[in-house]
Design an enzyme around this catalytic site. Structure first.
Site, PDB file in Angstrom:
ATOM      1  CB  CYS A 194      72.482  58.333  22.329  1.00 41.59           C
ATOM      2  SG  CYS A 194      71.420  59.470  21.360  1.00 41.59           S
ATOM      3  CG  HIS A 213      68.810  55.236  23.114  1.00 43.09           C
ATOM      4  ND1 HIS A 213      69.699  55.939  24.304  1.00 43.09           N
ATOM      5  CD2 HIS A 213      68.492  56.247  22.514  1.00 43.09           C
ATOM      6  CE1 HIS A 213      69.799  57.223  24.006  1.00 43.09           C
ATOM      7  NE2 HIS A 213      69.432  57.129  22.924  1.00 43.09           N
ATOM      8  CD  GLU A 248      70.202  53.495  27.076  1.00 40.01           C
ATOM      9  OE1 GLU A 248      70.355  52.604  26.250  1.00 40.01           O
ATOM     10  OE2 GLU A 248      70.423  54.683  26.841  1.00 40.01           O
TER      11      GLU A 248
END
EC number: 6.3.5.3
Lengths: 80, 224
Positions: free
Chosen positions: B87, B197, B199
């Site tokens: 990002c 994302h 994560e």
């Protein structure tokens, strides 16, 4: 002291969704016949030097290193 | 495998990234502050997380990319250390000139925060070995400037080299990215930037674990 203005605009061929939105808004305000609106940025700077050539060289360096992203943007430098 | 997470003012996904690296790698990453001029010895993976470094002033990632820590990261990357930018981290890597192209305002002009489908288009990188080519992953996105752009010559080159590692699967491009590009790797194959994302999709509490494979690959802990 030298005053300068740096103008940063998107390169031709780079889509400008913000420019398009502004163009649409102008149309909805009744401004007919407005086309190809492109938006950009203006930087006004003061340089502590009297040497115009040095100022221009420094401004160019500033544009290349930070003020413009030369992948998508062009810049112009104007000294007052 | 030792990892590091970079911290800069305005980045806000660092804790998510630290959690993902710790849970998947079994060891907490070290953290590196923006003014540091060296990355600790022995680090094999440097991660620049997402957020809004320097308030996205000037251009997303532009100011962060000029901070001292970026010189240190560049020299580590040149030495072969893996670097992942997610990002805002992707935006920073592009602004630092470590990856080709640029990220512009989303075509919709709106911030998008939703789940998309991500296609793994190159599963032969150090970041994607745990996946298969063509595999479709679920993955969240949350950004305002994720619209990937490159000039025709660059776009052709990165496509030809297999540098486009992730693409938004058909019909899920959230931002107008050229050729649905969602993640790009450098020519050498050790610097990856991506808008989604991973994560945030690593365990049941997230509602899925499709993002795990990326960290398992990068940390070299792929289950047999």
């Amino acid at each position: 002291m030298i005053k300068a203005r740096v103008t940063v605009t998107l390169k031709n061929g780079v889509l400008d969704p913000q420019g398009k939105a502004i163009e649409g808004a102008l149309g909805s305000l009744g401004f007919d016949g407005v086309g190809h609106v492109r938006q950009g940025k203006v930087f006004d700077l003061e340089l502590q030097t009297a040497d115009k050539a040095k100022a221009e060289a420094e401004l160019k360096d500033m544009c290349e290193k930070l003020l413009a992203n030369t992948v998508i943007e062009n810049y112009t430098i104007a000294l007052a | 495998m030792k990892s590091a997470v970079v911290q800069l003012p305005g980045l806000n996904r660092d804790r998510d990234m630290i959690a993902a690296l710790t849970k998947i790698g079994g060891k907490a990453p070290v953290t590196v502050w923006q003014t540091e001029t060296e990355i600790p010895a022995g680090v094999d993976l440097i991660v620049i997380p997402g957020g809004f470094s320097y308030g996205d002033y000037l251009r997303c990632g532009a100011i962060a990319a000029r901070m001292p820590v970026m010189q240190a990261i560049k020299s580590k990357a040149e030495a072969g250390v893996k670097v992942l930018g997610v990002c805002n981290g992707f935006q920073i890597l592009l602004e630092a000139g470590m990856l080709p192209g640029a990220l512009m305002r989303n075509a919709s002009l709106k911030f998008v925060c939703k789940e998309i489908r991500l296609e793994v288009t190159n599963a032969e990188t150090d970041f994607t070995r745990a996946y298969e080519k063509g595999q479709i992953l679920r993955c969240p996105v949350a950004h305002h400037d994720g619209n990937f752009f490159a000039d025709a010559e660059t776009a052709e080159r990165i496509e030809g080299n297999g540098q486009v590692v992730f693409r938004y699967a058909e019909g899920t491009n959230p931002n107008g990215s050229l050729n649905d590009v969602a993640g790009v790797i450098n020519e050498r194959g050790n610097v990856l930037g991506m808008m989604p994302h991973p994560e945030n999709l690593i365990e049941a509490a997230h509602g899925g674990s499709d993002g795990r494979g990326l960290f398992a690959s990068a940390l070299d802990v792929i289950a047999a």
